[in-house]
Design a protein around this motif. Structure first.
Motif, PDB file in Angstrom:
ATOM      1  N   GLY A  21       4.955   5.704  -6.421  1.00 44.16           N
ATOM      2  CA  GLY A  21       6.001   5.455  -5.447  1.00 44.16           C
ATOM      3  C   GLY A  21       7.360   5.941  -5.860  1.00 44.16           C
ATOM      4  N   THR A  22       7.439   6.794  -6.877  1.00 44.45           N
ATOM      5  CA  THR A  22       8.738   7.260  -7.349  1.00 44.45           C
ATOM      6  C   THR A  22       8.998   8.694  -6.982  1.00 44.45           C
ATOM      7  OG1 THR A  22       7.778   7.895  -9.461  1.00 44.45           O
ATOM      8  CG2 THR A  22       8.692   5.691  -9.312  1.00 44.45           C
ATOM      9  N   GLY A  23       8.104   9.332  -6.234  1.00 45.06           N
ATOM     10  CA  GLY A  23       8.260  10.759  -5.916  1.00 45.06           C
ATOM     11  C   GLY A  23       9.302  10.992  -4.846  1.00 45.06           C
ATOM     12  N   ALA A  24      10.300  11.813  -5.141  1.00 43.70           N
ATOM     13  CA  ALA A  24      11.244  12.367  -4.168  1.00 43.70           C
ATOM     14  C   ALA A  24      11.618  11.423  -3.040  1.00 43.70           C
ATOM     15  CB  ALA A  24      10.694  13.663  -3.602  1.00 43.70           C
ATOM     16  N   SER A  25      12.177  10.295  -3.365  1.00 38.93           N
ATOM     17  CA  SER A  25      12.663   9.289  -2.419  1.00 38.93           C
ATOM     18  C   SER A  25      11.544   8.632  -1.626  1.00 38.93           C
ATOM     19  CB  SER A  25      13.695   9.894  -1.442  1.00 38.93           C
ATOM     20  OG  SER A  25      13.073  10.708  -0.468  1.00 38.93           O
ATOM     21  N   GLY A  26      10.289   8.789  -2.100  1.00 36.54           N
ATOM     22  CA  GLY A  26       9.166   8.233  -1.361  1.00 36.54           C
ATOM     23  C   GLY A  26       9.264   6.737  -1.171  1.00 36.54           C
ATOM     24  N   GLY A  27       9.619   5.983  -2.217  1.00 34.97           N
ATOM     25  CA  GLY A  27       9.666   4.543  -2.111  1.00 34.97           C
ATOM     26  C   GLY A  27      10.738   4.079  -1.154  1.00 34.97           C
ATOM     27  N   ALA A  28      11.964   4.561  -1.332  1.00 34.37           N
ATOM     28  CA  ALA A  28      13.070   4.110  -0.498  1.00 34.37           C
ATOM     29  C   ALA A  28      12.868   4.501   0.952  1.00 34.37           C
ATOM     30  CB  ALA A  28      14.373   4.686  -1.027  1.00 34.37           C
ATOM     31  N   ALA A  29      12.402   5.718   1.189  1.00 32.46           N
ATOM     32  CA  ALA A  29      12.265   6.198   2.558  1.00 32.46           C
ATOM     33  C   ALA A  29      11.213   5.424   3.321  1.00 32.46           C
ATOM     34  CB  ALA A  29      11.939   7.677   2.557  1.00 32.46           C
ATOM     35  N   ASN A  30      10.233   4.839   2.626  1.00 25.92           N
ATOM     36  CA  ASN A  30       9.146   4.157   3.298  1.00 25.92           C
ATOM     37  C   ASN A  30       9.304   2.647   3.312  1.00 25.92           C
ATOM     38  OD1 ASN A  30       7.675   6.427   4.115  1.00 25.92           O
ATOM     39  ND2 ASN A  30       6.848   6.695   2.074  1.00 25.92           N
ATOM     40  N   ALA A  31      10.508   2.162   3.017  1.00 30.79           N
ATOM     41  CA  ALA A  31      10.766   0.738   3.144  1.00 30.79           C
ATOM     42  C   ALA A  31      10.632   0.344   4.608  1.00 30.79           C
ATOM     43  CB  ALA A  31      12.170   0.408   2.616  1.00 30.79           C
ATOM     44  N   ALA A  32      10.278  -0.946   4.840  1.00 23.59           N
ATOM     45  CA  ALA A  32      10.001  -1.387   6.197  1.00 23.59           C
ATOM     46  C   ALA A  32      11.146  -2.198   6.785  1.00 23.59           C
ATOM     47  CB  ALA A  32       8.719  -2.212   6.223  1.00 23.59           C
ATOM     48  N   ASN A  33      11.302  -2.110   8.100  1.00 23.33           N
ATOM     49  CA  ASN A  33      12.203  -2.982   8.835  1.00 23.33           C
ATOM     50  C   ASN A  33      11.548  -4.340   9.014  1.00 23.33           C
ATOM     51  OD1 ASN A  33      14.367  -1.091   9.443  1.00 23.33           O
ATOM     52  ND2 ASN A  33      12.904  -0.056  10.796  1.00 23.33           N
ATOM     53  N   ALA A  34      12.289  -5.289   9.526  1.00 22.36           N
ATOM     54  CA  ALA A  34      11.759  -6.633   9.726  1.00 22.36           C
ATOM     55  C   ALA A  34      10.568  -6.645  10.671  1.00 22.36           C
ATOM     56  CB  ALA A  34      12.864  -7.546  10.254  1.00 22.36           C
ATOM     57  N   ASP A  35      10.555  -5.712  11.643  1.00 25.78           N
ATOM     58  CA  ASP A  35       9.447  -5.658  12.592  1.00 25.78           C
ATOM     59  C   ASP A  35       8.244  -4.878  12.076  1.00 25.78           C
ATOM     60  OD1 ASP A  35      10.367  -3.070  12.663  1.00 25.78           O
ATOM     61  OD2 ASP A  35      10.732  -3.006  14.824  1.00 25.78           O
ATOM     62  N   GLY A  36       8.315  -4.413  10.820  1.00 24.59           N
ATOM     63  CA  GLY A  36       7.198  -3.687  10.233  1.00 24.59           C
ATOM     64  C   GLY A  36       7.256  -2.193  10.414  1.00 24.59           C
ATOM     65  N   SER A  37       8.218  -1.680  11.161  1.00 17.23           N
ATOM     66  CA  SER A  37       8.374  -0.237  11.323  1.00 17.23           C
ATOM     67  C   SER A  37       9.083   0.340  10.101  1.00 17.23           C
ATOM     68  CB  SER A  37       9.172   0.073  12.589  1.00 17.23           C
ATOM     69  OG  SER A  37      10.483  -0.471  12.491  1.00 17.23           O
ATOM     70  N   PRO A  38       8.914   1.641   9.829  1.00 15.77           N
ATOM     71  CA  PRO A  38       9.579   2.219   8.654  1.00 15.77           C
ATOM     72  C   PRO A  38      11.081   2.385   8.897  1.00 15.77           C
ATOM     73  CG  PRO A  38       8.466   3.925   9.899  1.00 15.77           C
ATOM     74  CD  PRO A  38       8.086   2.624  10.538  1.00 15.77           C
ATOM     75  N   LYS A  39      11.868   2.242   7.847  1.00 16.26           N
ATOM     76  CA  LYS A  39      13.301   2.477   7.971  1.00 16.26           C
ATOM     77  C   LYS A  39      13.586   3.950   8.255  1.00 16.26           C
ATOM     78  CE  LYS A  39      15.043  -1.347   5.145  1.00 16.26           C
ATOM     79  NZ  LYS A  39      15.792  -1.995   6.254  1.00 16.26           N
ATOM     80  N   GLU A  40      12.703   4.823   7.754  1.00 16.60           N
ATOM     81  CA  GLU A  40      12.901   6.252   7.962  1.00 16.60           C
ATOM     82  C   GLU A  40      11.561   6.946   8.173  1.00 16.60           C
ATOM     83  OE1 GLU A  40      15.190  10.133   5.953  1.00 16.60           O
ATOM     84  OE2 GLU A  40      14.869   8.314   4.765  1.00 16.60           O
TER      85      GLU A  40
END
Length: 346
Positions: A21-40
């Motif tokens: 989960g550390t590849g090229a912003s992979g972890g941060a970009a795939n964080a979830a919103n409260a409704d379960g959708s991705p932030k990005e």
């Protein structure tokens, strides 16, 4: 549409980073919103006149996913999309069937699947020559194409069809914009490339063979969507939303060609009539057609696209472009048929 090979050590490091989960912003970009959708949602697109450019132009995803940041990243080739997938820096991308064949095969074994066929390549990808009037007249000539792309695959097939070996010509690796510049300078004798660059070469060159002709002889190529398996598993509803917008774009092409061409034209900086002509050179499929036996198929009956990818792998192995040919099941598992079914069920 091209695959730029990654050195073994770099590839191994990339895969390790992705898996943790550390590849090229992979972890941060795939964080979830409260409704379960991705932030990005990070999308790798190419300047190819199909429905993807309509979705981008009309901002349908931005409207349907208001809590998700939709980031569009332009690539010149599917090989670079493969590299970005390995790095974990995009979630969904467009790559030709040849790069996808390589991506699903060893040594890459990229953890992604194909949820959608953007287009079946037809007359929008072709071999154009400056002076030769037939493919067998290219012996001893210099031909440009993006290496490991669908165009490269089709070039090898066209040479074989003409009774020429790859060693009978000089094949140079150039991205489409560089092909256009080399053609203008007179540095190359021929090129196998796709639109919009193909349209510029056709103005002064002669078309020797198109991918539509090769497809009729069993060498089908297509522009495919690939989605990281981890993303599809984590955000199935987002993927379904993405699929429905792609289907919407295909239906717009069929119901309002003028509006569709205007959208594509804006993205390609082309007049609407020229964009419409380029759209006509592709075969676009809606969701129902994609689930048919000739294409992606269903979870219970994977479609013939898997066989086409395996046939491409066998051809590439014979050309020493792949070390081995995977089993058919590798490509069947590489089709995201469940996601396609779920997007249009109910």
């Amino acid at each position: 549409m091209k695959l730029r090979l990654v050195p073994a050590l770099a590839l191994a490091l990339c895969l390790a980073a992705c898996s943790t989960g550390t590849g090229a912003s992979g972890g941060a970009a795939n964080a979830a919103n409260a409704d379960g959708s991705p932030k990005e949602l990070r999308i790798g697109y190419q300047l190819i006149p199909n429905g993807d450019l309509i979705v981008k132009d009309q901002r349908w995803l931005e409207n349907e996913l208001p809590d998700t940041k939709v980031t569009w990243i332009k690539f010149d080739s599917g090989g670079d999309v493969n590299t970005a997938m390995v790095a974990g820096s995009i979630d969904i991308g467009l790559a030709g069937s040849s790069p996808v064949t390589r991506g699903l095969s060893a040594p890459l074994n990229i953890p992604y699947q194909v949820p959608w066929i953007f287009d079946v390549i037809g007359e929008n990808e072709a071999l154009v020559a400056r002076e030769a009037t037939s493919a067998d007249g290219l012996k001893g000539k210099k031909i440009a194409t993006p290496f490991a792309s669908t165009a490269h695959y089709s070039l090898l097939a066209a040479l074989q069809r003409a009774g020429l070996a790859e060693s009978d010509v000089t094949v140079v690796d150039l991205e489409p914009p560089d092909i256009q510049a080399a053609w203008t300078r007179g540095d190359i004798d021929a090129a196998y490339v796709w639109t919009p660059v193909l349209g510029e070469l056709r103005k002064t060159g002669k078309t020797l063979v198109t991918s539509k002709e090769l497809a009729a002889e069993g060498k089908l190529t297509a522009d495919l969507a690939v989605v990281r398996t981890q993303f599809a598993t984590s955000y199935p509803e987002t993927l379904r939303t993405w699929l429905r917008q792609q289907d919407r774009a295909v239906k717009l092409v069929r119901s309002d060609k003028q509006a569709a061409a205007a959208a594509v034209g804006r993205q390609l900086n082309l007049a609407p009539d020229e964009a419409a002509a380029q759209l006509d050179e592709l075969i676009l499929l809606d969701g129902k057609e994609q689930a048919g036996p000739d294409y992606l198929g269903t979870p219970d009956a994977p479609g013939k696209l898997a066989e086409n990818l395996r046939d491409a792998a066998a051809f590439l192995k014979a050309q020493n472009k792949l070390p081995s040919v995977p089993e058919l099941t590798v490509f069947q598992k590489g089709l995201a048929t469940k996601d396609l079914r779920d997007a249009f069920s109910g």
